[in-house]
Scaffold this active site. Structure first.
Site, short mmCIF file in Angstrom:
data_model
loop_
_atom_site.label_atom_id
_atom_site.label_comp_id
_atom_site.label_asym_id
_atom_site.label_seq_id
_atom_site.Cartn_x
_atom_site.Cartn_y
_atom_site.Cartn_z
N GLU A 26 1.58 0.32 -4.90
CA GLU A 26 1.13 1.62 -5.37
C GLU A 26 2.33 2.57 -5.39
O GLU A 26 2.82 2.98 -4.34
CB GLU A 26 0.05 2.18 -4.44
CG GLU A 26 -1.24 1.40 -4.47
CD GLU A 26 -2.27 2.01 -3.55
OE1 GLU A 26 -3.36 2.36 -4.03
OE2 GLU A 26 -1.99 2.15 -2.35
N ASP A 54 0.84 -1.18 0.00
CA ASP A 54 0.00 0.00 0.00
C ASP A 54 0.89 1.24 0.00
O ASP A 54 1.87 1.33 0.75
CB ASP A 54 -0.89 -0.03 1.24
CG ASP A 54 -1.83 1.15 1.32
OD1 ASP A 54 -2.70 1.26 0.44
OD2 ASP A 54 -1.68 1.96 2.25
#
Length: 880
Positions: free
Chosen positions: A518, A481
């Site tokens: 990400e 993340d």
């Protein structure tokens, strides 16, 4: 107990020698602590001081609990090494000051620190740099958390270099017991070894430490950041050996995983554990890890169908211990309303869900509490190691379905910081694990309290945690993340540590484990402000993929933060099937924008290669990096596998909901389904890995919710039985993130025609699986190098005359036509005249009757493809 530990700490402090350079003792009536911390202690002898803080010519001091130390300005400023390690300080022009503490640096770090000048300036001091300088080399070699020897005796270790005292609070059979821990001065690690009888006991650490924000020394009772098991609601850690055979489901040791698929060929289903089964009436363990072991339930059956078609990985949304869900079922509350009886466009559902959201069983889980323990709310019993056994059973169940397991990991922030009860790391080493801004405030650009993986021991925690999941839980991949908030070096260290795992030594082949994340570039770390980030452009060539927003936005239209959700794109009818919203512009403007989006789609089909050369829609010879995406290069990858394609994920509206906003409202359900398949297939048929949100192939809707992280089961559950609907029309989505779109959402949710029937759902799923089967059986869709892509992949009709809404791609012996327009389109590739092609046999014998009407005329090299269809043609052997 608190008084006892404080007394011990005071006694130890009295025994410590006074610093030789101290010029004045600290007084109990000193002023309150500064509200900021603008000076940074970088290493044993250097403090970085903001040039605008105080009068440069007046004396500067470091005032400590033990006394005051004069600082000497270094005329040459920060050294080149310091400037490289702290580029944001170098850019801001921080001055450098010399500290000579005569070897008392470690002692000083256990008390209050205040930077002062003689003209009245006072500020706090940030200490991560000096802690790394003094301790990281030794601490990095230490094993933290519970470690068992060959006789079953556990050693518990915690890094707490600024603590004045640390004790183990162990729950013995006779009651709580406080046991002193030994400090290793070189590493700052406190540890204690106990008998094998400690196994299964609960424990916490009592850490006596100075807390700058509180301005005093406190004793924090904290769980172990390296916990391997927890009691319910994370109240205590549990002394647990993950190698204990009792924690392994039958067959765990001999578990054989499906053959590893390289990242460049991976097809990934992103899945939330609770969403998967909580609404599945056929599941015996709804909402739990064990739902993946219910072979006859609808969800596992669907996963097996996807695996048979070529899906290789299931990506689980966060499944580590997180902070926001009551883990005991008796404490969980559900909505009190009859939600199903409310109108489809009502705001009553979301109000009712919101009323119990803080106490229900639902959250996405992006609020980490303990990074290396499975979340308890998904276990049948959240107390103790049962969650370990059942997480392993889930991994085993997925493997039995033909799927490997990816974990979504969130090391970029914590659920809380400071003295909050949900703060673990910051209550053990205040001011170290969290990233601090220049004024000493905790950075929150990730939505929560940011961590600082650039600091050695936070970076170590990331590596150690990932390795534990890989070795002890047989996890096959990790999705990071907000990976751009990590240093590139930290993610590469994870890769190196995994690569060192071998089946003979560790029971897993670490080199087969995939990594992606990400790579967004924002916040206080943006543009490599503090370190070289793990962003899209920086990770190119590493074999670690980043999500690509380029083709996502090109296919869907607009961007994820548009207030007007009706902005159309390539796969949602821009120009070729306009929805009439003025936001899309005039027909000429739509045509021009669509052609540019086609170039973005082409770049995506190449795997977002920066160096790939092709003709764009203006007729120019360009590279992928030359194509504009909101001021950035569309192509940024160095090799297939550097970029991950997707059309939807848990963030933002589901693909079905995005198309509901963007397609003309009168679009029939069958055509909506075809556009859904077209968008998913375009990502799946691209070079490199592709991801789709679980349920998208069955037209999953969240009733237009763009941020359903806390929207409960009502808005999030996947409905595998098409007779239950697809989730559309379950009420207006929660107000917090959706109010601006309600004027667009109300008429759509109220329209029963937008709730697809079983025919549309089953047709979409079957057609997608056919295309997935083609993608995973034709090797040309997973080319190994950028050179191979350049040689074998082309867009033969690219240029000024190409058809708006259609992309024709030649790939080795295949021709792929993506027709996003409503009408049949013909594409004549003159160079192929005389070459025999036929519709790929999977589609020719497949589930979609529309694509079976696709045709090819060998005499002219003309391909005819129905509207809203992706057709794959395969070259045939020449006659004679």
């Amino acid at each position: 107990m608190r008084r006892r530990l404080t007394a011990i700490a005071a006694a130890l402090a009295a025994l410590l020698p006074a610093a030789a350079a101290a010029t004045a003792p600290a007084h109990a009536d000193e002023p309150p602590p500064p509200k900021d911390a603008r000076v940074q202690w970088l290493d044993a002898h250097t403090l970085a001081w903001p040039k605008d803080l105080g009068t440069p010519t007046r004396p500067h001091h470091l005032t400590t609990t033990r006394g005051r130390y004069d600082l000497t300005r270094i005329p040459t400023g920060l050294t080149p090494a310091q400037r490289a390690a702290h580029p944001h300080l170098a850019r801001a022009g921080y001055e450098a000051f010399l500290l000579d503490a005569h070897g008392a640096e470690k002692e000083l770090l256990t008390g209050e620190l205040r930077a002062e000048t003689d003209d009245g300036v006072a500020t706090g001091v940030q200490i991560p740099g000096v802690l790394d300088d003094l301790y990281a080399a030794a601490a990095g070699k230490k094993a933290l958390g519970p470690v068992f020897d060959h006789r079953g005796r556990p050693t518990l270790s915690v890094w707490a270099p600024t603590a004045r005292h640390v004790a183990l609070e162990l729950d013995d059979r006779t009651g709580p017991t406080t046991i002193p821990m030994h400090r290793d001065d070189a590493s700052g690690v406190w540890s204690v070894t106990g008998p094998a009888a400690w196994k299964g006991r609960t424990y916490r650490y009592a850490v006596t430490v100075h807390v700058p924000s509180a301005g005093k020394t406190v004793t924090n009772h904290v769980t172990d950041p390296y916990s391997t098991a927890l009691t319910a609601d994370s109240a205590h850690s549990v002394v647990t050996d993950l190698a204990d055979p009792a924690l392994a489901p039958p067959g765990w040791r001999e578990l054989r995983k499906p053959k590893a698929v390289p990242l460049r060929a991976a097809q990934i289903q992103e899945l939330h554990i609770r969403d998967f089964s909580v609404a599945d009436r056929t599941s015996r363990h709804p909402g739990q890890y064990l739902a993946f072991t219910d072979r006859d339930a609808a969800g596992p059956r669907h996963l097996r169908e996807l695996a048979a078609a070529g899906t290789s990985y299931v990506h689980l949304l966060p499944a580590f211990d997180f902070a926001t869900v009551p883990e005991k079922k008796a404490a969980q509350q559900g909505p009190a309303c009859d939600l199903a009886a409310l109108p489809a466009d009502s705001d009553a559902q979301q109000k009712c869900v919101a009323a119990t959201a803080a106490h229900d069983a639902y959250n996405w889980g992006y609020d980490p509490l303990h990074y290396t323990v499975p979340e308890g709310s998904y276990a049948s019993d959240p107390d103790g190691p049962r969650r370990t056994l059942e997480f392993r059973a889930m991994v085993q169940g997925l493997a039995g379905a033909g799927l490997r397991t990816v974990m979504d990991v969130v090391y970029n922030h914590t659920a809380a910081a400071g003295q909050d009860d949900r703060s673990v790391l910051d209550r053990i080493v205040p001011g170290y694990y969290q990233r601090l801004l220049d004024d000493g405030a905790v950075a929150t650009s990730t939505c929560c309290a940011n961590t600082a993986p650039e600091h050695a021991m936070m970076g170590k925690l990331v590596v150690d945690s990932v390795v534990t999941w890989a070795k002890q839980y047989k996890v096959d991949g990790f999705r990071f993340d907000l990976m751009g908030h990590h240093p590139k070096a930290n993610i590469l260290a994870v890769r190196k540590a995994l690569d060192a795992l071998t089946p003979a030594k560790d029971g897993v082949d670490g080199r087969s484990i995939v990594l992606y994340g990400e790579g967004w570039n924002f916040g206080e770390v943006a543009d490599d402000a503090r370190f070289v980030q793990a962003t899209q452009k920086n990770m190119a060539g590493t074999g670690i993929a980043t999500f690509s927003d380029r083709s996502r936005d090109a296919l869907r239209g607009g961007g994820p933060f548009d207030d007007d959700p009706r902005v159309q794109g390539f796969a949602s009818g821009l120009y070729t099937d306009p929805n009439g919203d003025p936001v899309n512009g005039t027909p000429d403007q739509q045509r021009a924008r669509l052609l540019h989006l086609q170039d973005l789609v082409k770049v995506g089909l190449t795997g977002h290669l920066a160096g790939y050369r092709f003709t764009d829609t203006s007729g120019k010879d360009v590279r992928g990096a030359d194509v504009d995406y909101n001021g950035q290069p569309a192509g940024y990858a160095a090799a297939p596998g550097d970029a991950l394609n997707y059309a939807d994920a848990h963030d933002n509206e589901s693909l079905y909901d995005a198309l509901a906003y963007k397609l003309p409202q009168a679009t029939p359900a069958a055509d909506r389904a075809r556009m859904q398949v077209l968008a998913m297939a375009t990502t799946a048929l691209s070079q490199g890995p592709a991801l789709s949100q679980a349920g998208s192939d069955v037209l999953r809707s969240k009733s237009l919710d763009r941020n359903s992280y806390d929207s409960g089961d009502w808005f999030n559950a996947i409905h595998w039985d098409c007779h239950d609907g697809n989730g559309f029309g379950r009420g207006l989505p929660p107000a917090a993130d959706n109010t601006a779109k309600w004027p667009y959402a109300r008429p759509l949710l109220a329209d029963p025609a937008l709730r697809p029937g079983c025919d549309a759902v089953t047709a979409a799923s079957a057609a997608y699986r056919d295309l997935l089967r083609i993608r995973t059986t034709e090797k040309a869709f997973a080319l190994p190098t950028a050179d191979a892509v350049q040689q074998q992949l082309s867009f033969p009709l690219a240029g000024r005359d190409e058809t708006p809404g259609v992309v024709t791609m030649r790939l080795g012996g295949l021709v792929v036509v993506v027709n996003a327009t409503p009408a049949t389109q013909t594409q004549t590739v003159a160079a192929l005249a005389g070459t025999r092609y036929a519709l790929h046999p999977v589609q020719a014998r497949g589930a979609d009757p529309v694509v079976r009407s696709a045709a090819y005329a060998a005499g002219t090299g003309t391909f005819a493809v129905p509207g809203r269809t992706v057709a794959v043609f395969r070259q045939q052997a020449q006659e004679g």
